[in-house]
Design an enzyme around this catalytic site. Sequence first.
Site, short mmCIF file in Angstrom:
data_model
loop_
_atom_site.label_atom_id
_atom_site.label_comp_id
_atom_site.label_asym_id
_atom_site.label_seq_id
_atom_site.Cartn_x
_atom_site.Cartn_y
_atom_site.Cartn_z
N LYS A 151 -2.61 4.48 7.34
CA LYS A 151 -2.70 5.01 8.70
C LYS A 151 -2.64 6.54 8.68
O LYS A 151 -1.70 7.11 8.12
CB LYS A 151 -1.56 4.45 9.54
CG LYS A 151 -1.63 2.94 9.67
CD LYS A 151 -0.45 2.39 10.43
CE LYS A 151 -0.47 0.88 10.47
NZ LYS A 151 -0.12 0.25 9.19
N ARG A 159 0.82 -1.20 0.00
CA ARG A 159 0.00 0.00 0.00
C ARG A 159 0.86 1.26 0.00
O ARG A 159 0.48 2.28 -0.55
CB ARG A 159 -0.90 0.00 1.24
CG ARG A 159 -1.56 1.33 1.51
CD ARG A 159 -2.46 1.28 2.73
NE ARG A 159 -3.41 0.19 2.61
CZ ARG A 159 -3.85 -0.54 3.65
NH1 ARG A 159 -3.41 -0.30 4.86
NH2 ARG A 159 -4.71 -1.50 3.46
N TYR A 160 1.97 1.21 0.67
CA TYR A 160 2.85 2.38 0.80
C TYR A 160 4.00 2.26 -0.19
O TYR A 160 4.36 1.16 -0.60
CB TYR A 160 3.39 2.45 2.23
CG TYR A 160 2.35 2.66 3.30
CD1 TYR A 160 1.74 3.91 3.46
CD2 TYR A 160 1.99 1.63 4.16
CE1 TYR A 160 0.79 4.10 4.45
CE2 TYR A 160 1.04 1.83 5.17
CZ TYR A 160 0.45 3.07 5.31
OH TYR A 160 -0.47 3.27 6.30
N ARG A 217 7.35 0.12 1.36
CA ARG A 217 7.31 -0.99 2.31
C ARG A 217 6.09 -1.88 2.07
O ARG A 217 5.08 -1.42 1.53
CB ARG A 217 7.32 -0.48 3.75
CG ARG A 217 6.22 0.48 4.13
CD ARG A 217 6.72 1.37 5.28
NE ARG A 217 5.66 2.18 5.88
CZ ARG A 217 5.23 3.31 5.35
NH1 ARG A 217 5.70 3.76 4.20
NH2 ARG A 217 4.30 4.01 5.98
N CYS A 275 -10.09 -8.77 15.83
CA CYS A 275 -9.03 -8.92 14.84
C CYS A 275 -9.43 -8.32 13.50
O CYS A 275 -10.46 -8.67 12.93
CB CYS A 275 -8.69 -10.39 14.66
SG CYS A 275 -7.45 -10.66 13.37
N CYS A 284 -2.67 -17.86 15.11
CA CYS A 284 -2.16 -17.10 16.25
C CYS A 284 -2.21 -18.00 17.49
O CYS A 284 -2.90 -19.01 17.50
CB CYS A 284 -3.04 -15.87 16.52
SG CYS A 284 -2.85 -14.59 15.27
N CYS A 325 -7.73 -12.43 19.16
CA CYS A 325 -8.30 -11.17 19.64
C CYS A 325 -9.66 -11.02 18.97
O CYS A 325 -9.76 -11.08 17.74
CB CYS A 325 -7.43 -9.99 19.25
SG CYS A 325 -5.67 -10.20 19.63
N ARG A 353 -8.09 -8.92 10.77
CA ARG A 353 -7.97 -9.95 9.73
C ARG A 353 -8.79 -11.20 10.07
O ARG A 353 -8.42 -12.31 9.69
CB ARG A 353 -6.50 -10.30 9.51
CG ARG A 353 -5.91 -9.53 8.38
CD ARG A 353 -4.43 -9.73 8.15
NE ARG A 353 -3.88 -8.40 8.04
CZ ARG A 353 -2.90 -7.92 8.79
NH1 ARG A 353 -2.29 -8.69 9.67
NH2 ARG A 353 -2.51 -6.68 8.64
N ASP A 364 -10.41 -0.88 14.09
CA ASP A 364 -10.88 -0.96 12.71
C ASP A 364 -12.35 -1.38 12.67
O ASP A 364 -12.84 -2.05 13.58
CB ASP A 364 -10.04 -1.98 11.93
CG ASP A 364 -8.62 -1.48 11.68
OD1 ASP A 364 -8.42 -0.26 11.64
OD2 ASP A 364 -7.72 -2.34 11.54
N ASP A 378 -6.61 3.72 10.80
CA ASP A 378 -6.28 3.07 9.53
C ASP A 378 -7.51 3.30 8.65
O ASP A 378 -8.58 2.74 8.92
CB ASP A 378 -5.98 1.58 9.75
CG ASP A 378 -5.01 1.03 8.70
OD1 ASP A 378 -4.95 1.61 7.59
OD2 ASP A 378 -4.34 0.02 8.99
C1 LIG Z 1 0.81 -0.59 9.02
C2 LIG Z 1 1.25 -1.01 7.70
C3 LIG Z 1 2.57 -0.82 7.30
C4 LIG Z 1 3.60 -0.19 8.21
O1 LIG Z 1 3.29 1.15 8.45
P1 LIG Z 1 4.26 2.06 9.38
O2 LIG Z 1 3.50 3.34 9.54
O3 LIG Z 1 5.55 2.19 8.66
O4 LIG Z 1 4.42 1.33 10.68
C5 LIG Z 1 2.92 -1.22 6.05
N1 LIG Z 1 2.03 -1.75 5.20
C6 LIG Z 1 0.74 -1.93 5.53
C7 LIG Z 1 -0.20 -2.49 4.53
C8 LIG Z 1 0.30 -1.57 6.80
O5 LIG Z 1 -0.97 -1.77 7.14
#
Ligand SMILES: *Cc1c(COP(=O)(O)O)cnc(C)c1O
Length: 388
Positions: A345, A120-121, A124, A140, A133, A137, A142, A301, A338
């Site tokens: 986020k 998504r980002y 990363r 959850c 798990c 929780c 997911r 969420d 989120d």
């Molecule tokens: C939370 C998350 C991350 C990591 O986000 P940070 O703000 O760097 O901790 C990366 N990818 C996804 C899809 C996430 O939900």
Amino acid sequence: MFPADRRENWHAGQGRWAHVPASDWNDWHWQLRNRITSLEQLESLVRLSKEERAGCLFAPGKLSLAVTPHFFNLIDPEDPDCPVRRQVIPRIEESDVAPGESPDPVGEESTMPVPGIVHRYPDRVLFLVTDRCAAYCRYCTRSRLVSNAQAYDFHPELEKGLAYIAAHPEIRDVLISGGDPLLLSDAKLDQLLGRLRAIPHVEFIRIGSRIPVFLPQRVTEGLCDALKRHGPVWLSIHVNHPKEVTAELAAACERLAFAGVPLGNQSVLLRGVNDDEEVMRALLHRLLMIRVRPYYLYACDLIEGSSHLRVPVERGIEIIRSLRGHTTGYAVPQFVIDAPGGGGKVPVNPAYVQAIQDGIVELRNFEGRSFTYPSGVRMPEPRPGPVA
Ligand SMILES: *Cc1c(COP(=O)(O)O)cnc(C)c1O
């Protein structure tokens, strides 16, 4: 002072499992084998309300019931509203779907280029490596895939995930999650971390896990060795209430920290668990005492059947306001939402910046007092220098 803040309360005894030899109790395989997974087991240990009983009958089609003996011991059997209990014992409210709730509340399915990778980002990815798990929780995010109660049939495809990461040089950060990655064997984890480390553009590796909280016995020397070998590997744990900060968790975090693992915590703001200034402060202080830096506080969420656990966002902002400036900066997590539908986020903060206008920043400090700061950089008048 919050009563659980006193150090003599830190050690959760073996409680209902007092007859179990320490060699079994401290063995993580024993803890997993002896999880509470059925209504019958639960009823033999604690008196259930009719909402909980009905919740247990509903749970198998939504998200399995499972609690480790270690975590179950933290439940106060005399307190029907015990904050530990609310996190892991199903309630019939889980069958109520409120407006806006969804099985995939943060839109992960639409950003999965290969099964198990959420990209998504820009720099990363989230890498889901298991659907299991140690305990589940009830809120959850997911639930759709974790524990396989909803027949999602998630098969982590580690090779495909690794190939995707290797083929995308923009990925410098990999967040390993699931399910709980620390349920993988030491050998499997060692191999996975080694494979990631061998990808030259992967700079930063972290694991999201609630194992130190649910199953601290899993944090063995072998596990710590694997994390150390491929380090630095960062770890985010998930603690919601000060009662969860036991002597066992403290010891597990010490082993991890001594293996060079930087530790963070992610909490979810939950009704009747930690939606209270004093409880939250006690939690954050205790985390610092066991070398864990509070990282995020999440608004819960919009997962289906979670309305009974959600808290108005305004309360979260008030709680953050009660902390910032009033206690150690390291203790204050970033409150985030989120964003539904895959927005990622988004930080949510009290309004410390009241306005920026006419070159002036109008600030409000932690006590509510007003200050200003000039926004532009104004250069000093030239000094009357020596006559040329
Ligand atoms: C939370 C998350 C991350 C990591 O986000 P940070 O703000 O760097 O901790 C990366 N990818 C996804 C899809 C996430 O939900």
